[in-house]
Design a protein around this motif. Sequence first.
Motif, short mmCIF file in Angstrom:
data_model
loop_
_atom_site.label_atom_id
_atom_site.label_comp_id
_atom_site.label_asym_id
_atom_site.label_seq_id
_atom_site.Cartn_x
_atom_site.Cartn_y
_atom_site.Cartn_z
N ALA A 168 0.83 -1.21 0.00
CA ALA A 168 0.00 0.00 0.00
C ALA A 168 0.86 1.26 0.00
O ALA A 168 0.56 2.23 -0.70
CB ALA A 168 -0.94 0.00 1.20
N MET A 181 1.04 3.98 -2.95
CA MET A 181 0.79 5.37 -2.60
C MET A 181 1.91 6.28 -3.11
O MET A 181 1.64 7.34 -3.69
CB MET A 181 0.66 5.50 -1.07
CG MET A 181 0.35 6.89 -0.58
SD MET A 181 0.13 6.97 1.20
CE MET A 181 1.67 6.35 1.81
N CYS A 222 1.74 6.39 -7.05
CA CYS A 222 0.62 7.21 -7.53
C CYS A 222 0.85 8.69 -7.22
O CYS A 222 0.46 9.56 -8.01
CB CYS A 222 -0.69 6.74 -6.92
SG CYS A 222 -1.23 5.15 -7.53
N ARG A 277 -4.27 10.87 -8.30
CA ARG A 277 -4.41 11.41 -6.94
C ARG A 277 -5.49 10.68 -6.16
O ARG A 277 -5.34 10.46 -4.96
CB ARG A 277 -4.68 12.90 -7.01
CG ARG A 277 -3.47 13.63 -7.52
CD ARG A 277 -3.63 15.10 -7.56
NE ARG A 277 -2.41 15.68 -8.10
CZ ARG A 277 -2.34 16.87 -8.61
NH1 ARG A 277 -3.40 17.62 -8.65
NH2 ARG A 277 -1.19 17.32 -9.08
N PHE A 278 -6.57 10.31 -6.82
CA PHE A 278 -7.61 9.53 -6.15
C PHE A 278 -7.07 8.16 -5.73
O PHE A 278 -7.36 7.67 -4.63
CB PHE A 278 -8.82 9.38 -7.06
CG PHE A 278 -9.92 8.57 -6.46
CD1 PHE A 278 -10.69 9.09 -5.43
CD2 PHE A 278 -10.18 7.29 -6.89
CE1 PHE A 278 -11.71 8.34 -4.85
CE2 PHE A 278 -11.19 6.53 -6.33
CZ PHE A 278 -11.95 7.07 -5.31
N LEU A 279 -6.28 7.53 -6.59
CA LEU A 279 -5.67 6.24 -6.25
C LEU A 279 -4.69 6.39 -5.09
O LEU A 279 -4.58 5.50 -4.24
CB LEU A 279 -4.98 5.64 -7.46
CG LEU A 279 -5.91 5.20 -8.60
CD1 LEU A 279 -5.08 4.75 -9.80
CD2 LEU A 279 -6.82 4.10 -8.13
N ILE A 336 -4.92 8.59 -2.64
CA ILE A 336 -5.72 8.75 -1.42
C ILE A 336 -6.30 7.40 -0.99
O ILE A 336 -6.34 7.08 0.21
CB ILE A 336 -6.81 9.80 -1.64
CG1 ILE A 336 -6.18 11.18 -1.77
CG2 ILE A 336 -7.83 9.79 -0.50
CD1 ILE A 336 -7.13 12.25 -2.20
N GLY A 337 -6.72 6.59 -1.95
CA GLY A 337 -7.23 5.26 -1.61
C GLY A 337 -6.16 4.37 -1.00
O GLY A 337 -6.41 3.64 -0.04
N ALA A 338 -4.94 4.43 -1.55
CA ALA A 338 -3.84 3.64 -0.99
C ALA A 338 -3.46 4.15 0.40
O ALA A 338 -3.12 3.36 1.29
CB ALA A 338 -2.63 3.69 -1.92
N ALA A 385 -5.55 5.50 2.54
CA ALA A 385 -6.61 5.02 3.44
C ALA A 385 -6.40 3.55 3.79
O ALA A 385 -6.58 3.14 4.94
CB ALA A 385 -7.97 5.23 2.80
N ALA A 386 -6.01 2.76 2.79
CA ALA A 386 -5.73 1.34 3.06
C ALA A 386 -4.54 1.19 4.00
O ALA A 386 -4.56 0.34 4.91
CB ALA A 386 -5.48 0.60 1.75
#
Length: 69
Positions: A13, A17, A20, A40-42, A44-46, A48-49
């Motif tokens: 992760a 992050m 990305c 950038r969305f990816l 933020i998702g990474a 969060a994970a």
Amino acid sequence: MTLTTTLILLGAAVAVMVFCGWRGARAPDPFKGPRMIPWRFLMIGAAAAAMLLLIHLATLFGAARAPWV
């Protein structure tokens, strides 16, 4: 999940992050056209994970919720 699995997923992760974030920070190239991947969305998702995996890692080491919660 075991400690080994959590650490492997946490490392993956963080690597996603960082990658990305690097791709999202590059300057746009109008000759290639628009970017089709939301870097950038990816990122933020990474992130969060990674945060969820850090919380899981803390619970594996014995952290517990506060008694007043």
